[in-house]
Design a protein around this motif. Structure first.
Motif, PDB file in Angstrom:
ATOM      1  N   GLY A 125      43.584  43.885  42.713  1.00 59.91           N
ATOM      2  CA  GLY A 125      43.372  44.001  44.153  1.00 59.91           C
ATOM      3  C   GLY A 125      44.675  44.300  44.872  1.00 59.91           C
ATOM      4  O   GLY A 125      45.649  44.728  44.268  1.00 59.91           O
ATOM      5  N   SER A 126      44.701  44.049  46.158  1.00 59.53           N
ATOM      6  CA  SER A 126      45.896  44.258  46.972  1.00 59.53           C
ATOM      7  C   SER A 126      46.205  42.982  47.742  1.00 59.53           C
ATOM      8  O   SER A 126      45.316  42.431  48.396  1.00 59.53           O
ATOM      9  CB  SER A 126      45.671  45.401  47.966  1.00 59.53           C
ATOM     10  N   PRO A 127      47.465  42.506  47.687  1.00 61.89           N
ATOM     11  CA  PRO A 127      47.806  41.294  48.435  1.00 61.89           C
ATOM     12  C   PRO A 127      48.054  41.556  49.922  1.00 61.89           C
ATOM     13  O   PRO A 127      48.215  40.619  50.697  1.00 61.89           O
ATOM     14  CB  PRO A 127      49.092  40.819  47.751  1.00 61.89           C
ATOM     15  N   PRO A 147      42.576  39.577  50.239  1.00 62.54           N
ATOM     16  CA  PRO A 147      43.838  39.994  49.632  1.00 62.54           C
ATOM     17  C   PRO A 147      44.079  39.157  48.372  1.00 62.54           C
ATOM     18  O   PRO A 147      43.853  37.946  48.388  1.00 62.54           O
ATOM     19  CB  PRO A 147      44.877  39.686  50.713  1.00 62.54           C
ATOM     20  N   THR A 148      44.498  39.817  47.290  1.00 67.55           N
ATOM     21  CA  THR A 148      44.671  39.098  46.024  1.00 67.55           C
ATOM     22  C   THR A 148      45.834  39.648  45.203  1.00 67.55           C
ATOM     23  O   THR A 148      46.200  40.808  45.316  1.00 67.55           O
ATOM     24  CB  THR A 148      43.398  39.198  45.142  1.00 67.55           C
ATOM     25  N   PHE A 189      39.791  43.389  44.033  1.00 74.77           N
ATOM     26  CA  PHE A 189      39.811  42.721  42.739  1.00 74.77           C
ATOM     27  C   PHE A 189      38.589  43.148  41.930  1.00 74.77           C
ATOM     28  O   PHE A 189      37.486  43.268  42.461  1.00 74.77           O
ATOM     29  CB  PHE A 189      39.802  41.195  42.927  1.00 74.77           C
ATOM     30  N   PHE A 190      38.800  43.357  40.631  1.00 73.82           N
ATOM     31  CA  PHE A 190      37.698  43.697  39.732  1.00 73.82           C
ATOM     32  C   PHE A 190      38.029  43.183  38.339  1.00 73.82           C
ATOM     33  O   PHE A 190      39.157  43.337  37.859  1.00 73.82           O
ATOM     34  CB  PHE A 190      37.485  45.212  39.684  1.00 73.82           C
ATOM     35  N   TYR A 191      37.035  42.584  37.689  1.00 74.68           N
ATOM     36  CA  TYR A 191      37.168  42.163  36.296  1.00 74.68           C
ATOM     37  C   TYR A 191      35.809  42.316  35.626  1.00 74.68           C
ATOM     38  O   TYR A 191      34.801  41.861  36.166  1.00 74.68           O
ATOM     39  CB  TYR A 191      37.604  40.694  36.216  1.00 74.68           C
ATOM     40  N   ASN A 192      35.807  42.945  34.480  1.00 71.53           N
ATOM     41  CA  ASN A 192      34.600  42.978  33.662  1.00 71.53           C
ATOM     42  C   ASN A 192      35.001  43.247  32.220  1.00 71.53           C
ATOM     43  O   ASN A 192      35.962  43.960  31.960  1.00 71.53           O
ATOM     44  CB  ASN A 192      33.601  44.030  34.147  1.00 71.53           C
ATOM     45  N   ILE A 194      50.664  40.093  38.074  1.00 69.62           N
ATOM     46  CA  ILE A 194      49.957  41.371  38.178  1.00 69.62           C
ATOM     47  C   ILE A 194      49.569  41.617  39.630  1.00 69.62           C
ATOM     48  O   ILE A 194      48.914  40.777  40.253  1.00 69.62           O
ATOM     49  CB  ILE A 194      48.687  41.389  37.293  1.00 69.62           C
ATOM     50  N   LEU A 195      49.979  42.778  40.145  1.00 69.82           N
ATOM     51  CA  LEU A 195      49.633  43.143  41.513  1.00 69.82           C
ATOM     52  C   LEU A 195      49.659  44.646  41.664  1.00 69.82           C
ATOM     53  O   LEU A 195      50.081  45.364  40.758  1.00 69.82           O
ATOM     54  CB  LEU A 195      50.577  42.483  42.524  1.00 69.82           C
ATOM     55  N   GLY A 196      49.218  45.104  42.802  1.00 71.19           N
ATOM     56  CA  GLY A 196      49.233  46.531  43.075  1.00 71.19           C
ATOM     57  C   GLY A 196      48.921  46.805  44.526  1.00 71.19           C
ATOM     58  O   GLY A 196      48.603  45.895  45.301  1.00 71.19           O
TER      59      GLY A 196
END
Length: 175
Positions: free
Chosen positions: A138-140, A148-149, A120-123, A9-11
């Motif tokens: 997030g964005s790598p 970067p993630t 990055f976000f998770y909830n 998963i990326l964006g």
């Protein structure tokens, strides 16, 4: 009960419009982890990024605000009885959690994966009688106020677990 499904998963890769470097770690991790499917939240900005990802595994991408492609604005897929929504997020004036929860409910998904913020976000929420996960890898390449993630996720029996990878650091695991 389906088999465990691994997701890359990326964006917001923004290559080459905002960065001249696309970390090899992304492709190496997705290969070594043997991901079954890759999800991209948009702003690929170059067809060759999609081509490189597709060489590793089938890839589903949505259109970001800077993409000049015919990608769809949103996608819904079902994996192991979990419905996953994929959007970029530029469609909304604000990407606050309330709007994203409503979008997840409107799409009828258990997990809404979005991009656009480059963070990055998770909830996880119990919302209107339904559990909803909001998730941004997030964005790598061009993060905003964060590292970067990109992520390798796994779906097993209606559960979503993930590991975050930071192209310039070591990885850490979600509990």
């Amino acid at each position: 009960m389906g088999k465990n499904v691994k997701l890359g998963i990326l964006g917001d890769t923004h290559y080459p419009d905002k960065t001249s470097h696309l970390p090899d770690l992304i492709f190496n991790v997705f290969k070594s982890e043997k991901v079954d499917l890759i999800l991209h939240t948009g702003d690929l900005t170059a067809p060759e990024v999609l081509e490189r990802l597709t060489e590793i595994s089938p890839t589903i991408a949505v259109k970001g605000n800077l993409d000049q492609t015919t990608l769809p604005e949103e996608k819904i897929l079902e994996i192991n009885n979990l419905k996953i929504g994929l959007i970029h997020g530029h469609q909304f004036l604000s990407l606050d959690e309330q709007i994203l929860k409503y979008k997840a409910l409107e799409m009828g998904v258990d997990i809404l994966i979005f991009g656009h913020t480059h963070r990055f976000f998770y909830n996880k929420y119990e919302y209107m009688g339904k559990e909803v996960i909001l998730f941004n890898p997030g964005s790598p390449t061009v993060p905003r106020m964060s590292d970067p993630t990109f992520v390798v996720g796994e779906i097993t029996e209606r559960k979503f677990k993930f590991r975050i990878f930071k192209p310039w650091e070591t990885q850490w695991k979600h509990p």
